[in-house]
Design a protein around this motif. Structure first.
Motif, PDB file in Angstrom:
ATOM      1  N   VAL A 187       0.849  -1.181   0.000  1.00  0.00           N
ATOM      2  CA  VAL A 187       0.000   0.000   0.000  1.00  0.00           C
ATOM      3  C   VAL A 187       0.890   1.239   0.000  1.00  0.00           C
ATOM      4  CG1 VAL A 187      -1.823   1.283   1.188  1.00  0.00           C
ATOM      5  CG2 VAL A 187      -1.792  -1.224   1.284  1.00  0.00           C
ATOM      6  N   PHE A 188       0.672   2.134  -0.960  1.00  0.00           N
ATOM      7  CA  PHE A 188       1.459   3.367  -0.999  1.00  0.00           C
ATOM      8  C   PHE A 188       0.600   4.493  -1.553  1.00  0.00           C
ATOM      9  CE2 PHE A 188       2.319   1.029  -4.928  1.00  0.00           C
ATOM     10  CZ  PHE A 188       2.093   1.983  -5.910  1.00  0.00           C
ATOM     11  N   GLU A 189       1.088   5.720  -1.417  1.00  0.00           N
ATOM     12  CA  GLU A 189       0.369   6.877  -1.930  1.00  0.00           C
ATOM     13  C   GLU A 189       0.876   7.212  -3.327  1.00  0.00           C
ATOM     14  OE1 GLU A 189      -1.186  11.099  -0.198  1.00  0.00           O
ATOM     15  OE2 GLU A 189       0.978  10.763  -0.038  1.00  0.00           O
ATOM     16  N   GLY A 190      -0.053   7.382  -4.250  1.00  0.00           N
ATOM     17  CA  GLY A 190       0.303   7.793  -5.595  1.00  0.00           C
ATOM     18  C   GLY A 190       0.090   9.284  -5.770  1.00  0.00           C
ATOM     19  N   VAL A 191       0.902   9.899  -6.641  1.00  0.00           N
ATOM     20  CA  VAL A 191       0.775  11.327  -6.938  1.00  0.00           C
ATOM     21  C   VAL A 191       0.677  11.475  -8.453  1.00  0.00           C
ATOM     22  CG1 VAL A 191       1.754  13.632  -6.658  1.00  0.00           C
ATOM     23  CG2 VAL A 191       2.218  11.873  -4.928  1.00  0.00           C
ATOM     24  N   SER A 192      -0.343  12.180  -8.898  1.00  0.00           N
ATOM     25  CA  SER A 192      -0.586  12.338 -10.334  1.00  0.00           C
ATOM     26  C   SER A 192      -0.872  13.793 -10.659  1.00  0.00           C
ATOM     27  CB  SER A 192      -1.785  11.478 -10.749  1.00  0.00           C
ATOM     28  OG  SER A 192      -2.196  11.756 -12.072  1.00  0.00           O
ATOM     29  N   LEU A 193      -0.454  14.232 -11.835  1.00  0.00           N
ATOM     30  CA  LEU A 193      -0.941  15.506 -12.347  1.00  0.00           C
ATOM     31  C   LEU A 193      -2.445  15.357 -12.567  1.00  0.00           C
ATOM     32  CD1 LEU A 193       1.864  16.311 -14.942  1.00  0.00           C
ATOM     33  CD2 LEU A 193       1.407  17.587 -12.852  1.00  0.00           C
ATOM     34  N   THR A 194      -3.201  16.333 -12.143  1.00  0.00           N
ATOM     35  CA  THR A 194      -4.665  16.244 -12.188  1.00  0.00           C
ATOM     36  C   THR A 194      -5.176  15.916 -13.585  1.00  0.00           C
ATOM     37  OG1 THR A 194      -4.872  17.770 -10.336  1.00  0.00           O
ATOM     38  CG2 THR A 194      -6.793  17.515 -11.747  1.00  0.00           C
ATOM     39  N   LYS A 195      -4.543  16.484 -14.606  1.00  0.00           N
ATOM     40  CA  LYS A 195      -5.053  16.276 -15.965  1.00  0.00           C
ATOM     41  C   LYS A 195      -5.005  14.805 -16.368  1.00  0.00           C
ATOM     42  CE  LYS A 195      -0.786  17.330 -18.544  1.00  0.00           C
ATOM     43  NZ  LYS A 195      -0.223  18.142 -19.647  1.00  0.00           N
ATOM     44  N   TYR A 196      -3.975  14.070 -15.924  1.00  0.00           N
ATOM     45  CA  TYR A 196      -3.891  12.657 -16.279  1.00  0.00           C
ATOM     46  C   TYR A 196      -4.838  11.813 -15.432  1.00  0.00           C
ATOM     47  CZ  TYR A 196       0.157  13.876 -19.096  1.00  0.00           C
ATOM     48  OH  TYR A 196       0.980  14.429 -20.039  1.00  0.00           O
ATOM     49  N   TYR A 197      -4.986  12.167 -14.166  1.00  0.00           N
ATOM     50  CA  TYR A 197      -5.914  11.459 -13.276  1.00  0.00           C
ATOM     51  C   TYR A 197      -7.329  11.546 -13.841  1.00  0.00           C
ATOM     52  CZ  TYR A 197      -8.350  10.162  -8.947  1.00  0.00           C
ATOM     53  OH  TYR A 197      -9.142   9.553  -8.010  1.00  0.00           O
ATOM     54  N   LEU A 198      -7.752  12.756 -14.187  1.00  0.00           N
ATOM     55  CA  LEU A 198      -9.100  12.961 -14.712  1.00  0.00           C
ATOM     56  C   LEU A 198      -9.266  12.334 -16.091  1.00  0.00           C
ATOM     57  CD1 LEU A 198      -9.768  16.667 -13.628  1.00  0.00           C
ATOM     58  CD2 LEU A 198     -10.505  14.556 -12.491  1.00  0.00           C
ATOM     59  N   ALA A 199      -8.193  12.356 -16.899  1.00  0.00           N
ATOM     60  CA  ALA A 199      -8.262  11.768 -18.245  1.00  0.00           C
ATOM     61  C   ALA A 199      -8.491  10.261 -18.167  1.00  0.00           C
ATOM     62  CB  ALA A 199      -6.986  12.073 -19.023  1.00  0.00           C
ATOM     63  N   GLU A 200      -7.744   9.559 -17.314  1.00  0.00           N
ATOM     64  CA  GLU A 200      -7.922   8.110 -17.191  1.00  0.00           C
ATOM     65  C   GLU A 200      -9.309   7.774 -16.652  1.00  0.00           C
ATOM     66  OE1 GLU A 200      -3.950   5.661 -16.778  1.00  0.00           O
ATOM     67  OE2 GLU A 200      -4.212   6.921 -15.021  1.00  0.00           O
ATOM     68  N   GLN A 201      -9.764   8.558 -15.702  1.00  0.00           N
ATOM     69  CA  GLN A 201     -11.095   8.348 -15.139  1.00  0.00           C
ATOM     70  C   GLN A 201     -12.169   8.531 -16.216  1.00  0.00           C
ATOM     71  OE1 GLN A 201     -12.555  11.064 -11.940  1.00  0.00           O
ATOM     72  NE2 GLN A 201     -12.224   9.285 -10.621  1.00  0.00           N
ATOM     73  N   ALA A 202     -12.024   9.575 -17.021  1.00  0.00           N
ATOM     74  CA  ALA A 202     -13.007   9.861 -18.074  1.00  0.00           C
ATOM     75  C   ALA A 202     -12.982   8.804 -19.170  1.00  0.00           C
ATOM     76  CB  ALA A 202     -12.742  11.242 -18.663  1.00  0.00           C
ATOM     77  N   VAL A 203     -11.792   8.335 -19.563  1.00  0.00           N
ATOM     78  CA  VAL A 203     -11.683   7.278 -20.577  1.00  0.00           C
ATOM     79  C   VAL A 203     -12.399   6.023 -20.095  1.00  0.00           C
ATOM     80  CG1 VAL A 203     -10.079   5.665 -21.685  1.00  0.00           C
ATOM     81  CG2 VAL A 203      -9.590   8.113 -21.709  1.00  0.00           C
ATOM     82  N   ALA A 204     -12.169   5.663 -18.830  1.00  0.00           N
ATOM     83  CA  ALA A 204     -12.825   4.477 -18.263  1.00  0.00           C
ATOM     84  C   ALA A 204     -14.343   4.640 -18.285  1.00  0.00           C
ATOM     85  CB  ALA A 204     -12.334   4.241 -16.838  1.00  0.00           C
ATOM     86  N   SER A 205     -14.837   5.802 -17.883  1.00  0.00           N
ATOM     87  CA  SER A 205     -16.287   6.046 -17.856  1.00  0.00           C
ATOM     88  C   SER A 205     -16.886   5.931 -19.244  1.00  0.00           C
ATOM     89  CB  SER A 205     -16.572   7.434 -17.275  1.00  0.00           C
ATOM     90  OG  SER A 205     -16.160   7.515 -15.925  1.00  0.00           O
ATOM     91  N   LYS A 206     -16.206   6.509 -20.234  1.00  0.00           N
ATOM     92  CA  LYS A 206     -16.713   6.476 -21.609  1.00  0.00           C
ATOM     93  C   LYS A 206     -16.755   5.043 -22.142  1.00  0.00           C
ATOM     94  CE  LYS A 206     -16.991  10.991 -22.584  1.00  0.00           C
ATOM     95  NZ  LYS A 206     -18.284  11.628 -22.960  1.00  0.00           N
TER      96      LYS A 206
END
Length: 744
Positions: free
Chosen positions: A274-293
């Motif tokens: 278990v660890f903490e991940g750090v992402s640029l917001t634009k990539y986090y939201l992009a992957e989330q949106a691709v999955a939703s679509k």
């Protein structure tokens, strides 16, 4: 020593660092001067400070230490200055008219009373104001560029900064030079840090820590393809970059960036860790949106129960082929499902399957769209299927909105296709995938086609692998080699390499050859001989039609050296032709070049018969030939392989590179008739099995490996794949479960 004069001719200019060789007319005497100039135009009056030095090759020259740009003081100087490319729309004829009307007061009129320019034939009020605006912009730019060059910033980079900040350049950079990392594409941490150091900014400041964090996150996304990074790895990499670390300053910077929504942090569970991940917001939201679509398109489409056996049989009869059972199953899946993936290596019939799907769609009066990530890939798809294929960018139609690229087809304006087939999907990064999916209507069928064993996309994300490994998307992998390819040693050896087996080296085939060379010098010399002499003679083709694909950029057998060596043989400098130089690389008329960045604003024309087409957008990976270089303006005309002709402005020239040799990574999505692959020893993280596999599968008719069997064997056995951190797989599983739970 001071010299005053007029720039008579620009003999040479390097737009990366501003280094120029110019002839100065100093009271009738021509003096050759060399030095760094932020911008320079023929007809411009300058005051140079420096001294005379003897150059062994070129004789006596004036070495410039400092210079000041002066206003031209005579009519001829003003005409030459105005028509030098300084102002768009003002050529020699218009410049002459302006000077005939206003004489030596012309520049003052342009700057302080531009409406009077409308008194000149051919200039409207609107045109006059535009000329004045351009003139003021050039003056402001010169001041800003000179300011930035105090910090050893190249001319091109200084102009880029000015384009973002305009007349506030000095103010904003003085306040916080580290903001350059966030605001200006192409400015990395090291450049900003160099400026800050000269300004005396505290090396332990939160500004610097923040910039370091963003730099590492960007590097991991743009260079390594990860959409996030473990916090511990981020801290370690930042401490190395800054040569300083404070957990308090690091945590404070992370908190600031989270509050500003620049980054996201989240818990990751991987292999019981278990660890903490750090992402640029634009990539986090992009992957989330691709999955939703993808989940929406998959689950909102009712799978078709129609049997397509008769349609497939008709296609077999029409083209006199016989599909393998697994190929029929793949087609039935693609024709029945809302979202599906078909993968397979060379010779497994992916393209024939696409053609068959297109034919069936045509019979059913379904509108279909063929897409691929690159121009070469789309051209190949068009040729092999007989239907028009477009790049994803062209399919979505790039438009410029408020100075930034956007797509005509988007969330509000959907594509009207009922079936969309996307080839070479392994190249598609998460950002481009999101742009495509935003433009797709619910109910549209999407078929992704690719080779899961190719190198991953250059951009951020692990899109194809995550879609497959999630188990959410219907998927079929082709393994049977299609009968037309059974005799191709390229295909046979590609599959052997992919299976971890040593390729055949008998040199008895018509398409696969091997030259046993061990040392880098031997490999380099052999590749040059093959490309410039032996293969052109054997194949009856030009050297530029033979593509070198090298794993490495540096070294004797690397891309940089091979490009220089091949260029000097295939396209040596000719008397009377002009060239320009970037970072010690000379570009000449006739050179084979590649675009290395997406340029959405670049206009192009294409002539087919008597019809001329126009459009915008030249993209990373496009290959062409330099047709013409304007020695005065630096404008360079390139004819790309697909027939588009574009004119690159002086400030855009850093976007191209020589392409006699390119890296294997740059060849993704491309296919070349003839390929030569130098395989010198190098780092294990680069010389991998899937890199060798990717290089070989770029060849259509012939491939030649040049290297030692021991090195090739090491590559085949080296199944190392660089770790990419991405969340698309996790998001797909999560979103799919949420969708099913909601509607069950």
């Amino acid at each position: 020593m001071l010299i005053k004069g007029t720039v008579h001719e620009i003999i040479f200019r390097n737009d990366i660092n501003g280094y120029s060789v110019i002839d100065i007319d100093a009271s009738g005497e021509l003096i050759t001067a060399t030095g760094v100039f932020s911008s320079i135009y023929e007809g411009e009056e300058v005051e140079l400070n420096g001294d005379f030095r003897e150059n062994k090759k070129y004789g006596k020259q004036f070495f410039v230490k400092e210079y000041v740009s002066l206003t031209p003081s005579n009519k001829q100087g003003i005409i030459k200055y105005l028509s030098s490319g300084l102002l768009k729309g003002v050529g020699e004829v218009m410049a002459t008219r302006i000077v005939e009307k206003f004489g030596e007061d012309s520049l003052n009129i342009i700057e302080f009373n531009p409406r009077k320019l409308a008194e000149v034939r051919g200039i409207s009020i609107e045109g006059a104001l535009k000329i004045a605006e351009n003139f003021a912009s050039v003056k402001a730019m010169k001041d800003s560029v000179l300011f930035l060059q105090n910090f050893d910033i190249s001319t091109n980079l200084a102009i880029k900064i000015y384009e973002v900040y305009k007349d506030k350049t000095k103010e904003l950079v003085n306040k916080n030079p580290y903001r350059l990392v966030e605001d200006v594409d192409g400015i990395g941490f090291l450049t900003a840090d160099k400026i800050a150091k000269k300004m005396g900014v505290d090396p332990k400041s939160r500004f610097r820590m923040r910039a370091g964090i963003l730099h590492i996150l960007k590097q991991n996304s743009e260079k390594n393809g990860s959409t996030y990074i473990p916090r511990g790895d981020l801290a370690n990499q930042v401490s190395i970059l800054l040569n300083f670390y404070s957990d308090e300053v690091f945590s404070d910077a992370i908190t600031d960036l989270k509050l500003e929504n620049v980054i996201k942090t989240f818990e990751v569970i991987e292999d019981e860790f278990v660890f903490e991940g750090v992402s640029l917001t634009k990539y986090y939201l992009a992957e989330q949106a691709v999955a939703s679509k993808l989940v929406l398109f998959k689950n909102s489409f009712t799978p078709l129960t129609q049997n397509f056996d008769s349609e497939i049989k008709n296609f077999e009869n029409m083209f006199n082929i016989t599909f393998h059972e697994e190929q029929k199953n793949a087609m039935s899946m693609a024709l029945s499902e809302g979202v599906s993936i078909i993968t397979g290596g060379p010779g497994t019939g992916k393209t024939t399957i696409v053609k068959c799907v297109c034919e069936i769609c045509k019979l059913q009066n379904k509108k279909f769209l063929l897409l691929a990530p690159t121009g070469r890939a789309s051209k190949r798809l068009s040729e092999s299927t007989g239907y028009e294929a477009k790049t994803i960018h062209r399919g979505l139609e790039v438009e410029m909105m408020f100075g930034k690229p956007s797509f005509k087809y988007n969330e509000q304006n959907k594509l009207d296709s009922e079936v969309i087939l996307v080839d070479e999907v392994s190249m598609v990064d998460v950002t481009l995938m999101l742009s495509l999916l935003k433009a797709v209507n619910i109910g549209t069928q999407i078929v992704f086609i690719g080779d899961k064993n190719q190198l991953a996309s250059v951009g951020a994300g692990n899109v194809l692998a995550d879609m497959i490994n999630s188990g959410v998307i219907s998927y079929h992998n082709l393994t049977q080699i299609y009968r037309q390819s059974e005799n191709s040693l390229i295909v046979i050896n590609a599959h052997k390499i992919n299976a971890g087996e040593i390729p055949e080296f008998n040199n008895q085939s018509n398409d696969f050859f091997y030259e046993n060379k061990k040392e880098p010098d031997e490999i380099c010399d052999t590749v040059i001989d093959l490309v410039t002499k032996r293969l052109p003679s054997f194949l009856k083709t030009e050297a530029k039609n033979i593509q070198v694909l090298a794993p490495l950029k540096i070294g004797r057998a690397g891309v940089d050296n091979l490009n220089n060596q091949i260029q000097n043989i295939v396209n040596p400098q000719k008397f009377g032709s002009f060239s320009f130089e970037f970072e010690r690389v000379s570009f000449r008329e006739g050179d084979k070049v590649m675009q290395t960045q997406n340029n959405y604003e670049m206009e192009w024309t294409k002539t087919e018969g008597l019809i001329e087409f126009k459009g915008q957008g030249i993209f990373n990976g496009d290959i062409g030939t330099i047709e013409r270089i304007d020695r005065n303006t630096g404008e360079t005309v390139i004819l790309f392989d697909d027939g588009r002709r574009a004119k690159l402005l002086r400030e855009d020239l850093y976007q191209i590179t020589l392409a006699y040799a390119i890296t294997v990574h740059k060849s993704q999505g491309c296919e070349f008739d003839y390929v030569v692959i130098p395989l010198a020893a190098g780092p294990n993280i680069i010389l991998t099995r899937n890199l060798l596999y990717t290089a070989i599968t770029r060849a259509k008719k012939l491939v030649v490996l040049v290297g030692s069997k021991a090195n090739i064997s090491r590559m085949v056995k080296n199944n190392y794949t660089a770790k990419r951190y991405s969340k698309l797989k996790e998001f797909l599983i999560k979103k799919n479960k949420e969708f099913i739970d909601l509607y069950e």
